[in-house]
Write an enzyme that holds these catalytic residues in place. Sequence first.
Site, PDB file in Angstrom:
ATOM      1  N   GLU A  61      64.796  38.960  27.178  1.00 60.21           N
ATOM      2  CA  GLU A  61      64.221  37.717  26.987  1.00 60.21           C
ATOM      3  C   GLU A  61      65.216  36.442  27.576  1.00 60.21           C
ATOM      4  OE1 GLU A  61      61.964  36.586  23.826  1.00 60.21           O
ATOM      5  OE2 GLU A  61      60.909  38.582  23.491  1.00 60.21           O
ATOM      6  N   HIS A 337      66.112  37.549  16.656  1.00 62.83           N
ATOM      7  CA  HIS A 337      66.451  38.893  16.511  1.00 62.83           C
ATOM      8  C   HIS A 337      68.038  38.957  16.097  1.00 62.83           C
ATOM      9  CE1 HIS A 337      63.311  41.895  18.452  1.00 62.83           C
ATOM     10  NE2 HIS A 337      62.848  40.668  18.352  1.00 62.83           N
TER      11      HIS A 337
END
Length: 479
Positions: A61, A337
């Site tokens: 990402e 995350h």
Amino acid sequence: MYPESPFMTEESSRPPSSVRILSFNCWGLKYISTLRNERLTEIGNQIAAADPQPDIVGLQECWTQQDYNAIREKTKHFLPYGKFYFSGIFGGGLVILSRWPIEESSMTQYPLNGRPAAFYRGDWFVGKGVAYARIRMGPTRRDIAEVFCTHLHAPYEVEPHDSYICHRTAQAWEITKLMRGAAERGHLVIGLGDFNMTPLSLAHCIIETHSPVRDVWRILHPNSSIGAAKDKVEQMRNVPMPNAEYNLTQNGATCDSALNTWRWNKAHKQRLAKGENVQIEPTVEDPHAKRLDYIFFSSGSHHDATRGQTSAEWTLKEANVGMTARHPTLYCSLSDHFSVEATLVRSLEEPLAATSNGPWALPETYLPIETYDEILATIAKYDARERTQRRLRLGHFGFQFCLTVGCLIGVWWVPTHYAAFILMLISSLSLSVGVIDGLMGGLFVSSELRALKEFEWEVRNTRGRALAREERLKVANGS
């Protein structure tokens, strides 16, 4: 021995005794992710400040070249080699950084990869796949690491009701084939990324069974969680409710942690937005945290058939959850995350791989037969769904085409220009919507059904080999 690489430097000509690996989902969606520029710049700062410094980094990402360049600028003094991978319409968001030269790279898109109709989810449009880098760590054939960085299809519903479980299973199967091929070449194999799966799930079992790679966390923590504490599979283990610190240090939770600011409630987020450095005690109960990010590796264990010996070259030293520090001025977590990190160490003994030629024979390992049956049932269920979707979409195209023709005919009979304009507008919109649905049904769904057939053949073929192996074992055992 291979000839020297044209990229060889003085440092890379000395084979390393250890490799430090870091995998991190940056949550860097352009226009969508909050504080993207500030966070990804700080991600570069914290990777550069890591102790020990990583030798190989895989990012997910990291969608824009701008963010990639910002991270590269902070880390290029010790990670001089890097690759930003291009894929799909908007890019796959995958990056590999390395201390040593990248000799080859490729981007392999998954055959089953989401649906264009789910534009609000974006998996199909980013062209998810496997970013591959062949990294030269030294002068010989055994001084090569083959790195596979990926981001599997996200689960949008809870299993077994997840309509994309077939996609994620097929994707796990694909990356497994790539890693097994690399292991057969006798190289160090590193698979890392956001796999969007929980430990011991179907995708996880496929990866560890059909390739020689192993999940670094379960090597060190074999009794760690297999889901969030609130999940049924974890509740069946009858373990106490973990706190946030335990989830980080023992369960390896990288997502939905109570310590991650992007998972906090609205009140806490508002306090952060006002510049208040809100703190959460690590002893707080953490029912939602789970492990979605992984590092897999193959130790480079090779079997020399002529000598009947095996050598194990790489072993796991440590693994940890990292990148938990927050932004120094915004006080937010760097991503939704945390990272997973690991250190591999090399045996000082000269491995047999250095004196043997050709591909390495890996032992055949198989899942239980009922697991292959489960995969085939999932394929059959999804195949039936897509065939129904194709009929509906093509039927919708036919309906919209008829509506368009009807509107065009109606224009001849309406008495006013205003009514004629309305009919022409309806005609144009109907034809546009119908053509889009027709293309999805006639082209995309047909392509997906063919990919399903390939996947089904591979599973059936593997199931057949597993059955044949069982029969051989029964004969050998005299049963």
